[in-house]
Write an enzyme that holds these catalytic residues in place. Structure first.
Site, mmCIF file in Angstrom:
data_model
loop_
_atom_site.group_PDB
_atom_site.id
_atom_site.type_symbol
_atom_site.label_atom_id
_atom_site.label_comp_id
_atom_site.label_asym_id
_atom_site.label_seq_id
_atom_site.Cartn_x
_atom_site.Cartn_y
_atom_site.Cartn_z
ATOM 1 N N TYR A 135 14.948 46.809 12.887
ATOM 2 C CA TYR A 135 14.384 46.446 11.675
ATOM 3 C C TYR A 135 14.898 45.183 11.348
ATOM 4 C CZ TYR A 135 13.101 46.629 6.376
ATOM 5 O OH TYR A 135 12.703 46.511 5.278
ATOM 6 N N LYS A 183 13.141 41.656 10.780
ATOM 7 C CA LYS A 183 13.274 40.870 9.651
ATOM 8 C C LYS A 183 14.077 39.477 9.777
ATOM 9 C CE LYS A 183 11.114 43.758 6.833
ATOM 10 N NZ LYS A 183 9.775 43.647 6.348
HETATM 11 P P1 NAP Z 1 6.342 51.343 1.650
HETATM 12 O O1 NAP Z 1 6.611 52.002 0.279
HETATM 13 O O2 NAP Z 1 6.442 52.473 2.836
HETATM 14 O O3 NAP Z 1 4.621 50.875 1.591
HETATM 15 C C1 NAP Z 1 4.453 50.372 2.849
HETATM 16 C C2 NAP Z 1 3.089 49.588 2.736
HETATM 17 O O4 NAP Z 1 2.790 48.884 3.946
HETATM 18 C C3 NAP Z 1 1.837 50.931 2.748
HETATM 19 O O5 NAP Z 1 0.837 50.572 1.760
HETATM 20 C C4 NAP Z 1 1.277 50.953 4.124
HETATM 21 O O6 NAP Z 1 0.075 51.286 4.163
HETATM 22 C C5 NAP Z 1 1.475 49.691 4.577
HETATM 23 N N1 NAP Z 1 1.525 49.331 6.182
HETATM 24 C C6 NAP Z 1 2.613 50.056 6.925
HETATM 25 N N2 NAP Z 1 2.246 49.706 8.263
HETATM 26 C C7 NAP Z 1 1.273 48.940 8.046
HETATM 27 C C8 NAP Z 1 -0.008 48.250 9.020
HETATM 28 N N3 NAP Z 1 0.666 48.565 10.441
HETATM 29 N N4 NAP Z 1 -0.763 47.583 8.805
HETATM 30 C C9 NAP Z 1 -1.188 47.377 7.366
HETATM 31 N N5 NAP Z 1 -0.284 47.739 6.307
HETATM 32 C C10 NAP Z 1 0.822 48.847 6.706
HETATM 33 O O7 NAP Z 1 7.268 49.965 1.805
HETATM 34 P P2 NAP Z 1 7.886 49.448 0.824
HETATM 35 O O8 NAP Z 1 9.359 49.661 0.427
HETATM 36 O O9 NAP Z 1 6.916 48.797 -0.412
HETATM 37 O O10 NAP Z 1 8.189 47.999 1.696
HETATM 38 C C11 NAP Z 1 7.333 46.806 1.599
HETATM 39 C C12 NAP Z 1 7.978 45.788 2.479
HETATM 40 O O11 NAP Z 1 9.166 45.248 1.847
HETATM 41 C C13 NAP Z 1 8.270 46.084 3.630
HETATM 42 O O12 NAP Z 1 8.212 45.085 4.789
HETATM 43 C C14 NAP Z 1 9.729 46.452 3.801
HETATM 44 O O13 NAP Z 1 10.434 46.343 4.947
HETATM 45 C C15 NAP Z 1 10.141 45.473 2.851
HETATM 46 N N6 NAP Z 1 11.485 46.070 2.000
HETATM 47 C C16 NAP Z 1 11.489 47.025 1.474
HETATM 48 C C17 NAP Z 1 12.864 47.417 0.905
HETATM 49 C C18 NAP Z 1 12.965 48.583 0.115
HETATM 50 O O14 NAP Z 1 13.875 48.833 -0.409
HETATM 51 N N7 NAP Z 1 11.967 49.400 -0.196
HETATM 52 C C19 NAP Z 1 13.964 46.569 1.158
HETATM 53 C C20 NAP Z 1 13.902 45.418 1.543
HETATM 54 C C21 NAP Z 1 12.701 45.268 2.091
HETATM 55 P P3 NAP Z 1 -0.172 52.829 4.015
HETATM 56 O O15 NAP Z 1 -0.193 53.298 2.438
HETATM 57 O O16 NAP Z 1 -1.590 52.968 4.376
HETATM 58 O O17 NAP Z 1 0.428 53.687 4.853
#
Ligand code: NAP
Length: 242
Positions: A153, A157
């Site tokens: 990861y 990133k």
């Molecule tokens: P999340 O709640 O797990 O949601 C992920 C979303 O991405 C879901 O809508 C999922 O689709 C979609 N997705 C996953 N794989 C995909 C693919 N191959 N093609 C198209 N869509 C895909 O994640 P989140 O926490 O909101 O994270 C969003 C972004 O922020 C990510 O890039 C993550 O790395 C980054 N981030 C998150 C955090 C945190 O603390 N949450 C911190 C730093 C960075 P489905 O709904 O269909 O499964």
């Protein structure tokens, strides 16, 4: 009406970004990969508020799926283009490197970094031709500082951050901005299973962030007012890492 494509818009941060951009007056293309119910709920929420959106289901890591979904969209929206792209889709498959299988390595790189390449390449030509575009890449604290158990990861990133800086310089003369947002811990499905109470002690703000707080930052970066901000990585992490 400007079109904004948000990858991974069905849940979490992407969902909040979709709702926020719809409120800002964008027609939102909500991408997701498998959870139809969650995506339909985002669409219903936007429409209930009087906003405009549509669903676009494809796997960002599959170049031919991306190309065909966007070709179909263009064919059904003649004369239109995507002015704003939020590369948000991402997954995590954490493990210490000694036990990290090649599948976990490849899946994370393929989605977070490959997804950026596959989707951006498809929409960039129109942005460059029209001399306007906004690209925001969802990076992470993990890509800046590296986090143990996340070599895959962190690599994805970190690569996304470097790609942001490189692309920003390529397209700045064409009035296309490219920035990255680096969240710390945000309350979404992705952080399920983490020891929240222990982690909160290390965060100066003593809490996890809300998806809506990240969405507000994205909304600013895609606005006309942010035209002179490009190639930047903006952290949003409650002071966790400076
Ligand atoms: P999340 O709640 O797990 O949601 C992920 C979303 O991405 C879901 O809508 C999922 O689709 C979609 N997705 C996953 N794989 C995909 C693919 N191959 N093609 C198209 N869509 C895909 O994640 P989140 O926490 O909101 O994270 C969003 C972004 O922020 C990510 O890039 C993550 O790395 C980054 N981030 C998150 C955090 C945190 O603390 N949450 C911190 C730093 C960075 P489905 O709904 O269909 O499964």
């Amino acid at each position: 009406m400007r079109n904004a494509l948000v990858t991974g818009g069905g849940r979490g941060i992407g969902r909040a970004v979709c709702l926020r951009l719809a409120r800002e007056g964008f027609h939102v293309l909500v991408n997701y990969v498998s959870n139809d119910a969650a995506a339909r709920e985002v669409l219903a929420c936007i429409q209930a508020e009087g906003g405009s959106a549509e669903l676009l289901k494809f796997d960002v890591g599959d170049p031919s799926a991306v190309a065909s979904a966007l070709a179909d969209w263009r064919a059904s929206h003649p004369g239109e283009s995507i002015e704003v792209l939020v590369n948000n889709a991402g997954i995590r498959r954490d493990s210490l490197l000694l036990w990290l299988g090649s599948e976990e390595w490849n899946d994370v790189l393929r989605t977070s970094l490959g997804g950026f390449y596959n989707v951006t390449r498809e929409v960039l030509q129109d942005m460059v031709s029209h001399r306007f575009g906004r690209i925001v890449n969802m990076a992470s604290l993990s890509g800046l500082k590296g986090l143990p158990g996340q070599t895959n990861y962190s690599a994805a990133k970190g690569g996304l951050i470097a790609a942001t800086k490189a692309l920003a310089q390529e397209v700045a003369p064409r009035k296309v901005t490219v920035n990255a947002v680096a969240p710390g811990f945000i309350k979404t499905d992705m952080v399920e299973g983490l020891d929240v109470e222990a982690l909160k002690k290390d965060i100066p703000a003593r809490r996890f962030g809300e998806p809506e707080e990240v969405a507000a930052l994205v909304a600013f970066l895609v606005s006309d007012e942010a035209a002179y901000i490009t190639g930047q990585v903006i952290s949003i992490n409650g002071g966790l890492y400076g």
